[in-house]
Design an enzyme around this catalytic site. Structure first.
Site, PDB file in Angstrom:
ATOM      1  N   TYR A 117       0.890  -1.176   0.000  1.00  0.00           N
ATOM      2  CA  TYR A 117       0.000   0.000   0.000  1.00  0.00           C
ATOM      3  C   TYR A 117       0.920   1.215   0.000  1.00  0.00           C
ATOM      4  O   TYR A 117       2.098   1.098  -0.360  1.00  0.00           O
ATOM      5  CB  TYR A 117      -0.897  -0.133   1.255  1.00  0.00           C
ATOM      6  CG  TYR A 117      -2.007   0.858   1.399  1.00  0.00           C
ATOM      7  CD1 TYR A 117      -2.982   1.006   0.406  1.00  0.00           C
ATOM      8  CD2 TYR A 117      -2.113   1.652   2.548  1.00  0.00           C
ATOM      9  CE1 TYR A 117      -4.015   1.916   0.569  1.00  0.00           C
ATOM     10  CE2 TYR A 117      -3.154   2.550   2.710  1.00  0.00           C
ATOM     11  CZ  TYR A 117      -4.100   2.684   1.716  1.00  0.00           C
ATOM     12  OH  TYR A 117      -5.125   3.581   1.867  1.00  0.00           O
ATOM     13  N   ARG A 169      -6.231   9.878 -10.965  1.00  0.00           N
ATOM     14  CA  ARG A 169      -5.525  10.611  -9.895  1.00  0.00           C
ATOM     15  C   ARG A 169      -5.035   9.574  -8.889  1.00  0.00           C
ATOM     16  O   ARG A 169      -5.696   9.285  -7.901  1.00  0.00           O
ATOM     17  CB  ARG A 169      -6.466  11.635  -9.244  1.00  0.00           C
ATOM     18  CG  ARG A 169      -5.831  12.644  -8.340  1.00  0.00           C
ATOM     19  CD  ARG A 169      -5.363  12.085  -6.980  1.00  0.00           C
ATOM     20  NE  ARG A 169      -6.388  11.957  -5.973  1.00  0.00           N
ATOM     21  CZ  ARG A 169      -6.402  10.982  -5.039  1.00  0.00           C
ATOM     22  NH1 ARG A 169      -5.478  10.026  -5.019  1.00  0.00           N
ATOM     23  NH2 ARG A 169      -7.362  10.933  -4.141  1.00  0.00           N
ATOM     24  N   LYS A 187      -5.989  -1.855  -1.961  1.00  0.00           N
ATOM     25  CA  LYS A 187      -7.091  -1.540  -1.029  1.00  0.00           C
ATOM     26  C   LYS A 187      -7.855  -2.814  -0.676  1.00  0.00           C
ATOM     27  O   LYS A 187      -8.234  -3.019   0.480  1.00  0.00           O
ATOM     28  CB  LYS A 187      -8.057  -0.537  -1.680  1.00  0.00           C
ATOM     29  CG  LYS A 187      -7.448   0.845  -1.915  1.00  0.00           C
ATOM     30  CD  LYS A 187      -7.834   1.834  -0.842  1.00  0.00           C
ATOM     31  CE  LYS A 187      -7.118   3.162  -1.028  1.00  0.00           C
ATOM     32  NZ  LYS A 187      -7.286   4.081   0.069  1.00  0.00           N
ATOM     33  N   GLU A 278     -12.435   5.036  -6.055  1.00  0.00           N
ATOM     34  CA  GLU A 278     -11.095   5.366  -5.563  1.00  0.00           C
ATOM     35  C   GLU A 278     -10.288   6.106  -6.621  1.00  0.00           C
ATOM     36  O   GLU A 278     -10.235   5.680  -7.787  1.00  0.00           O
ATOM     37  CB  GLU A 278     -10.380   4.051  -5.194  1.00  0.00           C
ATOM     38  CG  GLU A 278      -9.145   4.206  -4.376  1.00  0.00           C
ATOM     39  CD  GLU A 278      -9.409   4.654  -2.944  1.00  0.00           C
ATOM     40  OE1 GLU A 278     -10.281   4.067  -2.277  1.00  0.00           O
ATOM     41  OE2 GLU A 278      -8.741   5.611  -2.493  1.00  0.00           O
ATOM     42  N   ASP A 279      -9.657   7.171  -6.224  1.00  0.00           N
ATOM     43  CA  ASP A 279      -8.645   7.859  -7.033  1.00  0.00           C
ATOM     44  C   ASP A 279      -9.109   8.257  -8.434  1.00  0.00           C
ATOM     45  O   ASP A 279      -8.403   8.049  -9.431  1.00  0.00           O
ATOM     46  CB  ASP A 279      -7.363   7.009  -7.081  1.00  0.00           C
ATOM     47  CG  ASP A 279      -6.638   7.016  -5.725  1.00  0.00           C
ATOM     48  OD1 ASP A 279      -7.231   7.500  -4.741  1.00  0.00           O
ATOM     49  OD2 ASP A 279      -5.496   6.544  -5.656  1.00  0.00           O
ATOM     50  N   ASP A 299     -14.090   6.764  -1.363  1.00  0.00           N
ATOM     51  CA  ASP A 299     -13.120   6.665  -0.274  1.00  0.00           C
ATOM     52  C   ASP A 299     -12.316   7.956  -0.098  1.00  0.00           C
ATOM     53  O   ASP A 299     -11.994   8.341   1.024  1.00  0.00           O
ATOM     54  CB  ASP A 299     -12.189   5.491  -0.585  1.00  0.00           C
ATOM     55  CG  ASP A 299     -11.265   5.160   0.553  1.00  0.00           C
ATOM     56  OD1 ASP A 299     -11.688   5.280   1.712  1.00  0.00           O
ATOM     57  OD2 ASP A 299     -10.108   4.780   0.286  1.00  0.00           O
ATOM     58  N   ASP A 300     -11.992   8.620  -1.205  1.00  0.00           N
ATOM     59  CA  ASP A 300     -11.143   9.811  -1.092  1.00  0.00           C
ATOM     60  C   ASP A 300     -11.897  10.979  -0.470  1.00  0.00           C
ATOM     61  O   ASP A 300     -11.310  11.774   0.274  1.00  0.00           O
ATOM     62  CB  ASP A 300     -10.592  10.191  -2.473  1.00  0.00           C
ATOM     63  CG  ASP A 300      -9.714   9.075  -3.001  1.00  0.00           C
ATOM     64  OD1 ASP A 300      -8.697   8.787  -2.365  1.00  0.00           O
ATOM     65  OD2 ASP A 300     -10.083   8.454  -4.016  1.00  0.00           O
ATOM     66  N   ASN A 443      -0.138  11.546  -0.232  1.00  0.00           N
ATOM     67  CA  ASN A 443       0.582  10.285  -0.468  1.00  0.00           C
ATOM     68  C   ASN A 443       1.189  10.277  -1.856  1.00  0.00           C
ATOM     69  O   ASN A 443       0.693  10.987  -2.736  1.00  0.00           O
ATOM     70  CB  ASN A 443      -0.391   9.109  -0.360  1.00  0.00           C
ATOM     71  CG  ASN A 443      -0.964   8.964   1.029  1.00  0.00           C
ATOM     72  OD1 ASN A 443      -0.252   9.073   2.010  1.00  0.00           O
ATOM     73  ND2 ASN A 443      -2.260   8.729   1.112  1.00  0.00           N
TER      74      ASN A 443
END
Ligand SMILES: NC(=O)C1=CN([C@@H]2O[C@H](COP(=O)(O)OP(=O)(O)OC[C@H]3O[C@@H](n4cnc5c(N)ncnc54)[C@H](OP(=O)(O)O)[C@@H]3O)[C@@H](O)[C@H]2O)C=CC1
Ligand SMILES: CC(=O)C(=O)O
Ligand SMILES: [Mg+2]
Length: 561
Positions: A117, A169, A187, A278-279, A299-300, A443
């Site tokens: 991760y 992203r 994840k 996600e992302d 999630d973000d 991150n």
């Protein structure tokens, strides 16, 4: 909906061992229950199991305990020199012995999570085309539009949870196209390690919708389509089809709710799917579009909002500053920045502020500077709520100037700009506050707005600190200081498992908020006494139970399936 999705890391066999099989009389053995799979060669399988699986003689004779297996894996891991080599070793272990991989991960979560991760998954995604060896999820391309349901049929197993991305992203590393597959894979590995979801009930899903990354499109090894990124309208149409196709194949969500009303007896036959976004570069439209019609969350925006709210609740207890006196500067006004600020607004309202008072505690800063009503550009819709109207015509763009002007109690970093919290800014935060709240959350580690060491050094060890990627503990004035890790991995496993087990039709704001409250209470006495903001990551399975329980309790009972 399958019954308990929960696996324990101590399950030693993935294939069913039939206790009544005649293990010695080979000529009378029943047919094997499943075709041979790599996990069948696990060296911890007892002799009877090997005979039943017909792998007897195909593995070394000794029946190993989990400890010996773990010792060998850790030694092999140690032999790998770089994080990416360790990542590759772990990827191949998961492909060859899924049970052993999860035993290793769950038993060594603090050491191994950074390798599968953040931060290592960042490098793995950047080099995905180069290091690719085997498929680990499902790919859906824009050219499959109109046929998504039939491609989804190719997935061989029933799924309870999926993590989907379009790779636009990836962490703070920008648009990585389908190379972002490492994120859903990582994840979902944490769903198993942290919340016990069976690995084969998870689906990493990559949407190949083109990429704005020219270097990737021109890379001969790139494995995605070499088209420009599709338009937002094309993406919306694709996602509409996808959401319908996923729930058609695994009809938990909306369909099972409808079925529940008419045919309650069928409920236990259903498989449900929870969908985690996600992302995505701009995930706000899809969250608005699907949150009330599918069992999904982002999630973000929401997971990050919840995890940071939890750490913030604990930081406020130490700083002692009441909600009305908090002043928060956020570097970064994207999905995570706005998601976190909105969750904290909810907390401030619960603490007695009006919504307007709560909203005015925030100063958001984006790539153009302080977000204000009159700075001359058209603000993206998600920024408008926090846009300032009290800047008296001043257009501040420099973070230090903004800190001097606002005199914040809180400095959050969700900007993707590594090192943005420099010595001057950190020192100023320490002059303004006894215990400045400093959360550099971008991150991977290279994008963190500052390191733990820098925060400790420039605030004389007084910062209440959490970062998105892990930093090591350090000694300061004779004391060991341990940084918090404000990463959504503390909550998304519990949100997803809570949504599965509660059979919630939607993942509501109450469930997200409950995950934050639950996490904030999950510290044990020693952790509280040491002033930690988050529980020890080594207790993540216990912590995920607390978060899951909070989420289930908040799930609206009238709307459960
Ligand atoms: N710790 C955790 O659990 C999580 C961490 N993150 C991390 O947060 C970061 C941001 O994610 P996300 O919000 O989704 O990304 P977005 O792309 O949605 O947002 C990034 C924001 O940073 C702003 N920004 C970019 N450059 C600068 C600059 N030079 N100065 C000030 N602001 C700048 C952007 O400005 P503009 O709007 O003008 O483009 C934008 O508002 C990533 O690194 C991600 O890894 C994300 C989720 C969870
Ligand atoms: C942690 C996470 O979700 C991110 O950095 O995007
Ligand atoms: Mg993310």
């Amino acid at each position: 909906m399958a019954s308990a999705a929960v696996a324990t890391p101590t399950n030693s066999t993935s294939s069913a061992f039939h206790p009544h099989a005649n293990i010695h009389a080979h000529h009378t053995l029943p047919a094997r229950p499943t075709p041979i799979s790599s996990g069948d060669f696990d060296t911890s399988h007892p002799i009877e199991v090997r005979k039943y699986l017909r792998t007897y003689g195909l593995t070394p004779p000794s029946v190993e305990g989990f400890e010996a297996q773990t010792q060998r894996c850790l030694a092999l891991l140690e032999l790998k020199k770089t994080p990416i080599e360790k990542y590759q070793y772990l990827t191949s272990l998961r492909a060859t012995n899924v049970d052993l991989f999860y035993r290793l991960l769950a038993g060594n979560i603090k050491e191994i999570t950074p390798l599968i991760y953040t931060p290592t998954v960042g490098e793995a995604c950047q080099r995905w085309s180069e290091i690719y060896t085997q498929p680990e999820g499902l790919y859906l391309s824009f050219s499959d539009k109109g046929k998504l349901a039939s491609v989804i049929q190719n997935w061989p197993r029933n799924v309870e949870i999926t993590v989907i991305t379009d790779g636009s992203r990836i962490l703070g590393l920008g648009d990585l196209g389908i190379n972002g597959m490492g994120i859903p894979v990582g994840k979902l590995a944490l769903y198993t390690a942290c919340a016990g979801i069976r690995p084969d009930a998870t689906l990493p899903l990559m949407l190949d919708l083109g990429t704005g990354n020219k270097a990737l499109r021109e890379d001969p090894l790139y494995l995605g389509s070499r088209r420009e990124k599709v338009t937002p309208d094309e993406e919306r149409e694709f996602l509409d089809e996808l959401m319908a196709a996923l729930t058609e194949r695994w009809p938990g969500c909306v369909q099972s709710y409808i079925i529940l009303c008419s045919q309650c007896s069928k409920l236990s036959d259903l498989d449900s799917i929870v969908i985690q976004y996600e992302d995505f570069k701009n995930p706000f439209p899809s969250l608005e579009r699907y949150r009330d019609t599918y069992t999904m969350f982002n999630d973000d925006i929401q997971g990050t909002g919840a995890v940071i709210l939890a750490g913030f609740i604990n930081a406020v207890k130490t700083s002692g500053i009441p909600a009305k006196d908090q002043r928060a500067v956020f570097l970064g006004a994207g999905s995570a920045g706005v998601g976190v600020a909105k969750q904290i607004v909810q907390f401030f309202i619960n603490e007695g502020l009006t919504e307007d008072q709560a909203r005015r505690c925030f100063w958001l800063v984006d790539s153009k500077g302080l977000v204000t009503n009159d700075r001359g550009d058209k603000l993206a819709e998600h920024k408008v709520y926090f846009s300032r109207d009290d800047n008296n015509g001043k257009q501040l763009t420099n973070l230090l100037d903004i800190v001097n002007d606002v005199k914040p109690t809180i400095l959050m970093g969700l900007s993707t700009i590594g090192g943005a919290f420099d010595a001057q800014i950190l020192t100023r935060m320490a002059e303004l506050n006894d215990h400045p709240i400093i959360f550099p959350l971008s991150n991977p580690s290279s994008k963190s707005e500052c390191t733990f060491e820098e925060a400790v050094k420039h605030t004389n060890g007084r910062a209440l600190f959490a970062s998105g990627s892990p930093f090591p503990s350090l000694e300061f004035e004779g004391k060991t200081l341990t940084p918090g890790q404000g990463n959504n991995m503390y909550v998304f496993p519990g949100i997803g498992l809570g949504a599965i087990l509660s059979k919630a039709v939607n993942v509501t704001q109450d469930m997200i908020y409950a995950s934050a409250e639950a996490l904030s209470t999950a510290l044990n006495e020693q952790e509280v006494a040491a002033g930690w903001l988050y529980p020890d990551i080594r207790r993540i399975r216990e912590v995920s139970v607390v978060v899951t329980r909070g989420v289930i309790r908040a799930a609206p009972s009238a709307r459960r399936r």
